[in-house]
Design a protein around this motif. Structure first.
Motif, PDB file in Angstrom:
ATOM      1  N   ALA A   1       0.833  -1.084  -0.103  1.00 45.09           N
ATOM      2  CA  ALA A   1       0.000  -0.006   0.145  1.00 45.09           C
ATOM      3  C   ALA A   1       0.852   1.202  -0.009  1.00 45.09           C
ATOM      4  N   ARG A   2       0.761   2.246  -0.949  1.00 40.69           N
ATOM      5  CA  ARG A   2       1.346   3.509  -0.860  1.00 40.69           C
ATOM      6  C   ARG A   2       0.409   4.609  -0.894  1.00 40.69           C
ATOM      7  N   ASN A   3       1.011   5.692  -0.511  1.00 39.99           N
ATOM      8  CA  ASN A   3       0.481   7.043  -0.946  1.00 39.99           C
ATOM      9  C   ASN A   3       0.652   7.360  -2.365  1.00 39.99           C
ATOM     10  N   THR A   4      -0.135   7.897  -2.928  1.00 35.40           N
ATOM     11  CA  THR A   4      -0.096   8.712  -4.278  1.00 35.40           C
ATOM     12  C   THR A   4      -0.085  10.260  -4.027  1.00 35.40           C
ATOM     13  N   GLU A   5       0.618  10.803  -5.210  1.00 35.70           N
ATOM     14  CA  GLU A   5       0.868  12.321  -5.037  1.00 35.70           C
ATOM     15  C   GLU A   5      -0.646  13.040  -5.054  1.00 35.70           C
ATOM     16  N   ASP A   6      -1.586  12.343  -5.651  1.00 32.93           N
ATOM     17  CA  ASP A   6      -3.088  13.052  -5.556  1.00 32.93           C
ATOM     18  C   ASP A   6      -3.652  12.878  -4.335  1.00 32.93           C
ATOM     19  N   GLY A   7      -3.319  12.307  -3.418  1.00 31.36           N
ATOM     20  CA  GLY A   7      -3.763  12.192  -2.058  1.00 31.36           C
ATOM     21  C   GLY A   7      -4.534  10.820  -1.767  1.00 31.36           C
ATOM     22  N   ARG A   8      -4.622  10.234  -2.703  1.00 31.91           N
ATOM     23  CA  ARG A   8      -5.194   8.754  -2.487  1.00 31.91           C
ATOM     24  C   ARG A   8      -4.115   7.627  -2.033  1.00 31.91           C
ATOM     25  N   VAL A   9      -4.583   6.365  -1.643  1.00 28.96           N
ATOM     26  CA  VAL A   9      -3.687   5.354  -1.455  1.00 28.96           C
ATOM     27  C   VAL A   9      -3.887   4.403  -2.445  1.00 28.96           C
ATOM     28  N   GLU A  10      -2.817   3.840  -2.959  1.00 29.52           N
ATOM     29  CA  GLU A  10      -2.957   2.826  -4.032  1.00 29.52           C
ATOM     30  C   GLU A  10      -2.583   1.234  -2.963  1.00 29.52           C
ATOM     31  N   VAL A  11      -3.464   0.432  -3.232  1.00 29.81           N
ATOM     32  CA  VAL A  11      -3.357  -0.860  -2.702  1.00 29.81           C
ATOM     33  C   VAL A  11      -3.199  -1.971  -3.824  1.00 29.81           C
ATOM     34  N   VAL A  12      -2.040  -2.867  -3.819  1.00 33.49           N
ATOM     35  CA  VAL A  12      -1.906  -3.791  -4.651  1.00 33.49           C
ATOM     36  C   VAL A  12      -1.944  -5.119  -3.895  1.00 33.49           C
ATOM     37  N   ALA A  13      -2.758  -6.222  -4.054  1.00 35.25           N
ATOM     38  CA  ALA A  13      -2.892  -7.403  -3.061  1.00 35.25           C
ATOM     39  C   ALA A  13      -3.191  -8.608  -3.922  1.00 35.25           C
ATOM     40  N   GLU A  14      -2.200  -9.580  -3.725  1.00 36.49           N
ATOM     41  CA  GLU A  14      -2.362 -10.752  -4.516  1.00 36.49           C
ATOM     42  C   GLU A  14      -2.663 -12.019  -3.565  1.00 36.49           C
ATOM     43  N   GLY A  15      -3.650 -12.866  -3.999  1.00 37.35           N
ATOM     44  CA  GLY A  15      -3.947 -14.036  -3.120  1.00 37.35           C
ATOM     45  C   GLY A  15      -5.004 -14.781  -3.737  1.00 37.35           C
ATOM     46  N   SER A  16      -5.991 -15.539  -2.874  1.00 40.64           N
ATOM     47  CA  SER A  16      -7.033 -16.002  -3.256  1.00 40.64           C
ATOM     48  C   SER A  16      -8.348 -14.805  -3.778  1.00 40.64           C
ATOM     49  N   GLU A  17      -9.033 -15.055  -4.558  1.00 42.54           N
ATOM     50  CA  GLU A  17     -10.272 -14.335  -4.762  1.00 42.54           C
ATOM     51  C   GLU A  17     -10.821 -13.859  -3.640  1.00 42.54           C
ATOM     52  N   GLU A  18     -11.252 -14.982  -2.774  1.00 42.65           N
ATOM     53  CA  GLU A  18     -12.225 -14.804  -1.550  1.00 42.65           C
ATOM     54  C   GLU A  18     -11.549 -13.676  -0.719  1.00 42.65           C
ATOM     55  N   ALA A  19      -9.974 -13.749  -0.389  1.00 39.35           N
ATOM     56  CA  ALA A  19      -9.341 -12.909   0.398  1.00 39.35           C
ATOM     57  C   ALA A  19      -9.380 -11.549  -0.194  1.00 39.35           C
ATOM     58  N   CYS A  20      -9.077 -11.359  -1.401  1.00 41.31           N
ATOM     59  CA  CYS A  20      -8.887 -10.058  -2.122  1.00 41.31           C
ATOM     60  C   CYS A  20     -10.437  -9.298  -2.126  1.00 41.31           C
TER      61      CYS A  20
END
Length: 95
Positions: free
Chosen positions: A40-59
């Motif tokens: 998870a990281r802050n973006t310059e425009d004030g949002r947070v970008e989240v990248v997650a990998e795993g099972s569909e259910e967990a995502c």
């Protein structure tokens, strides 16, 4: 959203009051509880970008949590994109 039973990648952009309130730490904790890898990281425009990998259910559960009312700060909206897992991530980090 992919319908196969293998691992998938979910990328979400969370907008609202989500920087400087512990949102990335909270997201990392929830993702680890669900057995997901990514970041998870802050973006310059004030949002947070989240990248997650795993099972569909967990995502899907993580996405529901990101949209829920128990997050730090205030979430005004979440946009997500689904894709195939790249399998190159380990652990879950705050960037």
């Amino acid at each position: 959203m992919p319908q196969d039973s293998g691992d998938i990648r979910m990328t979400a952009w969370v907008r609202g009051t989500v920087q400087g309130v512990g949102f990335r730490w909270w997201t990392r904790s929830r993702a680890l509880e669900l057995g997901l890898v990514g970041w998870a990281r802050n973006t310059e425009d004030g949002r947070v970008e989240v990248v997650a990998e795993g099972s569909e259910e967990a995502c899907v559960k993580l996405l529901d949590l990101l949209r829920g009312c128990d997050t730090p700060g205030k979430v005004d909206g979440v946009v997500e994109r689904w894709s195939e897992s790249r399998g190159s991530l380990g652990g879950f980090s705050e960037r």
